[in-house]
Design an enzyme around this catalytic site. Structure first.
Site, PDB file in Angstrom:
ATOM      1  N   LYS A  86       0.840  -1.195   0.000  1.00 48.15           N
ATOM      2  CA  LYS A  86       0.000   0.000   0.000  1.00 48.15           C
ATOM      3  C   LYS A  86       0.876   1.247   0.000  1.00 48.15           C
ATOM      4  CE  LYS A  86      -4.041  -2.063   0.314  1.00 48.15           C
ATOM      5  NZ  LYS A  86      -3.556  -3.401  -0.055  1.00 48.15           N
ATOM      6  N   ASP A  87       0.319   2.325  -0.532  1.00 43.96           N
ATOM      7  CA  ASP A  87       1.061   3.569  -0.686  1.00 43.96           C
ATOM      8  C   ASP A  87       1.427   4.193   0.653  1.00 43.96           C
ATOM      9  OD1 ASP A  87      -1.003   3.258  -3.019  1.00 43.96           O
ATOM     10  OD2 ASP A  87       0.586   4.544  -3.811  1.00 43.96           O
TER      11      ASP A  87
END
Length: 336
Positions: A86-87
């Site tokens: 995930k970012d």
């Protein structure tokens, strides 16, 4: 070999199915403007050797949290499982497991600082494996919007009804496309030695570039979301493959309702994956011809050929305006 390959982000010149963007604005002005909630196909079973945690994190990537969990629990990082990355510049909710055989959970509340919030703790019998993801639910806010709002809403409605080209995005290719430069050196035998994980990233980037090239040609032709004679078709949400059958009158309706999709190549060694026939096969071969050394390299490094849907269904798309900001919410399946 395409001379444009080394000119920066290779996705900026990809043809658009619905024309130019009708709005301009700012993305990710704050982490709260990029919210992602991970959805797994299963939940914790309540018992077992693995602690199960659902965590909301802000400005923390997945590797950061995995390291913190391992350190807090006194285990090796390999004992921490998660479904995908995930970012960092976002607010994301994600699931983790920590292998604790014969041990009680530590006090996880000690981690609730520096952008980490523990939402759920349970137990599970297995480690969460990479790729075991059902979907991600997004809430993306575009701020300081200017442009044609009516046209933007018209195109959003088209996207909700018809989907979008299933391109691989720029994150697959690294900063300014440098993963492709490294992949080219890998195939040519001129780059530095790479570890297994790094090599896998470069091979994935190369295959993604080849797929994008074929999809770009279909978008230019206007048949990226049409089943053609010779096409290999995929079921929505599945890798089950079958060839276009001109005697099957249901195919156009199933394409329209987005239950099946035409596919493009992920080149590699010949395997059980189907190959297109006729004009579709000729078109794909022509697009891939300048990349012959890459196709040979992917086969040499042992990747099996596969197919990927040319169309991406954007599920549950909705939007609203907040002053000069556009807020969109939607779900995307894993691998998109």
């Amino acid at each position: 070999m395409s001379p444009e390959l080394f000119a920066g982000d290779p996705t900026t010149s990809l043809p658009r199915a619905y024309g130019a963007a009708p709005l301009s604005g700012r993305l990710r002005e704050r982490p709260e403007h990029f919210i992602v909630d991970e959805q797994l196909p299963y939940g914790p079973d309540g018992s077992g050797e693995h602690a199960w945690l659902r965590i909301r994190k802000r400005e923390r990537n997945t590797h950061d949290v995995a390291r913190l969990l391992a350190r807090h629990a006194g285990v090796a990082q390999v004992a921490v499982g998660y479904a995908g990355l995930k970012d960092r510049n976002a607010v994301t909710t994600q699931h983790f497991t920590v292998h604790l055989p014969g041990r009680e959970d530590p006090d996880w509340s000690g981690l609730e600082a520096d952008g980490i919030e523990i939402l759920e703790v349970s137990r599970h019998s297995r480690k969460i494996r990479r790729g075991s993801l059902k979907a991600n639910r997004f809430e993306l806010t575009v701020t300081q919007c200017s442009g044609a709002r009516d046209e933007a809403e018209r195109k959003l409605a088209i996207i909700a009804a018809s989907g979008v080209p299933n391109y691989f995005g720029p994150q697959r290719f690294g900063r300014e496309g440098n993963n492709l430069q490294r992949a080219d050196a890998l195939f040519a035998g001129t780059g530095k030695r790479r570890g297994r994980e790094q090599k896998g990233l470069l091979l994935s980037a190369a295959r993604s570039q080849l797929f994008n090239a074929v999809l770009a040609e279909r978008v230019k032709r206007g048949d990226w979301n049409t089943a053609l004679p010779g096409d290999v078709l995929l079921f929505e949400g599945s890798q089950r493959q079958f060839r276009f059958d001109s005697d099957d009158p249901t195919i156009p309706e199933r394409i329209l309702t987005k239950t099946i999709h035409p596919s493009g190549p992920l080149p590699g060694r010949a395997c059980r994956s189907l190959e297109p026939l006729g004009d579709v096969a000729v078109m794909e071969a022509a697009v891939l011809a300048p990349w012959g050394s890459w196709v040979d390299g992917l086969q040499r490094f042992g990747l099996d050929a596969d197919r990927r849907a040319l169309r991406l269904v954007v599920n549950d798309l909705e939007w609203e305006w907040r002053d000069d900001s556009l807020v969109t919410r939607f779900s995307l399946p894993s691998g998109t």
